[in-house]
Design a protein around this motif. Structure first.
Motif, PDB file in Angstrom:
ATOM      1  N   ASP A 144       7.862  50.812  38.553  1.00 52.79           N
ATOM      2  CA  ASP A 144       6.045  50.809  37.821  1.00 52.79           C
ATOM      3  C   ASP A 144       5.382  52.524  38.098  1.00 52.79           C
ATOM      4  O   ASP A 144       4.704  52.518  37.590  1.00 52.79           O
ATOM      5  N   LYS A 145       6.386  53.592  39.390  1.00 52.57           N
ATOM      6  CA  LYS A 145       5.875  54.479  39.443  1.00 52.57           C
ATOM      7  C   LYS A 145       6.876  55.684  39.054  1.00 52.57           C
ATOM      8  O   LYS A 145       8.081  55.832  39.210  1.00 52.57           O
ATOM      9  N   ALA A 146       5.651  56.651  38.617  1.00 47.67           N
ATOM     10  CA  ALA A 146       6.156  58.190  38.481  1.00 47.67           C
ATOM     11  C   ALA A 146       7.543  58.141  39.644  1.00 47.67           C
ATOM     12  O   ALA A 146       6.776  58.423  40.766  1.00 47.67           O
ATOM     13  N   GLY A 147       8.527  58.909  39.615  1.00 45.17           N
ATOM     14  CA  GLY A 147       9.603  59.258  40.771  1.00 45.17           C
ATOM     15  C   GLY A 147      10.045  57.730  41.429  1.00 45.17           C
ATOM     16  O   GLY A 147      10.491  58.612  42.193  1.00 45.17           O
ATOM     17  N   ALA A 148       9.581  56.330  41.331  1.00 42.49           N
ATOM     18  CA  ALA A 148      10.116  55.730  41.912  1.00 42.49           C
ATOM     19  C   ALA A 148      10.019  55.564  42.896  1.00 42.49           C
ATOM     20  O   ALA A 148      10.325  55.012  44.512  1.00 42.49           O
ATOM     21  N   TYR A 149       8.337  56.299  43.318  1.00 41.25           N
ATOM     22  CA  TYR A 149       7.968  55.706  44.790  1.00 41.25           C
ATOM     23  C   TYR A 149       6.032  56.056  45.016  1.00 41.25           C
ATOM     24  O   TYR A 149       5.846  56.003  43.643  1.00 41.25           O
ATOM     25  N   GLY A 150       5.834  55.136  45.914  1.00 43.65           N
ATOM     26  CA  GLY A 150       4.454  55.301  45.706  1.00 43.65           C
ATOM     27  C   GLY A 150       3.774  55.789  47.077  1.00 43.65           C
ATOM     28  O   GLY A 150       4.603  54.758  48.016  1.00 43.65           O
ATOM     29  N   VAL A 151       3.528  56.644  47.452  1.00 49.69           N
ATOM     30  CA  VAL A 151       2.865  57.525  48.181  1.00 49.69           C
ATOM     31  C   VAL A 151       1.973  56.502  49.475  1.00 49.69           C
ATOM     32  O   VAL A 151       2.114  57.166  50.800  1.00 49.69           O
ATOM     33  N   GLN A 152       1.461  55.872  48.819  1.00 51.95           N
ATOM     34  CA  GLN A 152       0.390  54.898  49.779  1.00 51.95           C
ATOM     35  C   GLN A 152       1.220  53.322  50.760  1.00 51.95           C
ATOM     36  O   GLN A 152       0.724  53.068  51.594  1.00 51.95           O
ATOM     37  N   GLU A 153       3.026  53.302  50.547  1.00 49.45           N
ATOM     38  CA  GLU A 153       3.466  52.878  50.701  1.00 49.45           C
ATOM     39  C   GLU A 153       4.765  53.766  51.799  1.00 49.45           C
ATOM     40  O   GLU A 153       4.493  54.110  51.970  1.00 49.45           O
ATOM     41  N   TRP A 154       5.288  52.689  51.950  1.00 48.10           N
ATOM     42  CA  TRP A 154       6.363  52.586  53.657  1.00 48.10           C
ATOM     43  C   TRP A 154       6.730  53.883  52.756  1.00 48.10           C
ATOM     44  O   TRP A 154       6.613  54.687  53.801  1.00 48.10           O
TER      45      TRP A 154
END
Length: 194
Positions: A153-163
């Motif tokens: 569900d995230k642009a670029g397939a990553y969440g900066v706040q995650e691992w």
């Protein structure tokens, strides 16, 4: 005057189901409701590049809300990741997410987020850019992240706040919250002016 006082008699509606956007808007000290808009998020890849993509989609989302009333303020937003002259939106499966993260590995990319604020009287759209540099990521790290965090569900397939952000982000130039999906510093200023 504080923003919460200025908007005290307004009905603020965040047209997003993103948990990150909800958290960030709440962080500004505002009370708001949320709704989900079902719109076609396709765009002409020849016509729109970089922040023009997110500006177009954010404004399109705002216009899709047709039940706007006198005291309403609608907030819509869109985020994309731009790398190697290509826009990376949401990945639809594991392999697509892998390909996106492979493209970002060891490179600097731009995260563009655009926000549209709309009332019955006016509408404003603005954007922010943050440059993010990723370390080289191993296939093992990429697949671990995808399988553990399911970043579909995230642009670029990553969440900066995650691992992946903890281990992969080498450098950032711009707003961290913009990368999460809402440039809160600019949104605050625009709402004060609105």
């Amino acid at each position: 005057m504080l923003l919460k006082d200025k908007l005290e008699n307004k009905n603020i509606i965040l047209a997003s189901q993103s948990p990150r956007r909800k958290e960030l808007l709440a962080g500004l000290g505002l009370e708001f409701s949320t709704l989900s808009l079902d719109i076609d998020e396709s765009f002409d890849r020849n016509q729109f590049k970089r922040e023009k993509i997110t500006e177009y989609l954010s404004a399109k989302k705002a216009k899709a809300y047709t039940e706007i009333k006198l005291n309403d303020i609608i907030i819509t937003s869109d985020t994309t990741v731009w790398v190697d002259d290509e826009s990376l939106e949401k990945a639809s499966n594991r392999e697509e997410a892998y390909e996106m993260l492979r493209k970002l590995s060891g490179k600097t990319h731009s995260v563009y987020t655009s926000v549209t604020i709309r009332s019955t009287e006016k509408e404003v759209t603005f954007s922010d850019e943050t440059q993010v540099t990723f370390a080289l990521l191993s296939d093992e790290e990429i697949y671990y992240y995808i399988d553990t965090y399911k970043p579909y569900d995230k642009a670029g397939a990553y969440g900066v706040q995650e691992w992946i952000g903890y281990i992969g982000v080498d450098n950032m130039n711009g707003s961290y919250f913009n990368v999460m999906g809402l440039p809160t510093h600019k949104l605050y200023k625009e709402l004060i002016r609105f």
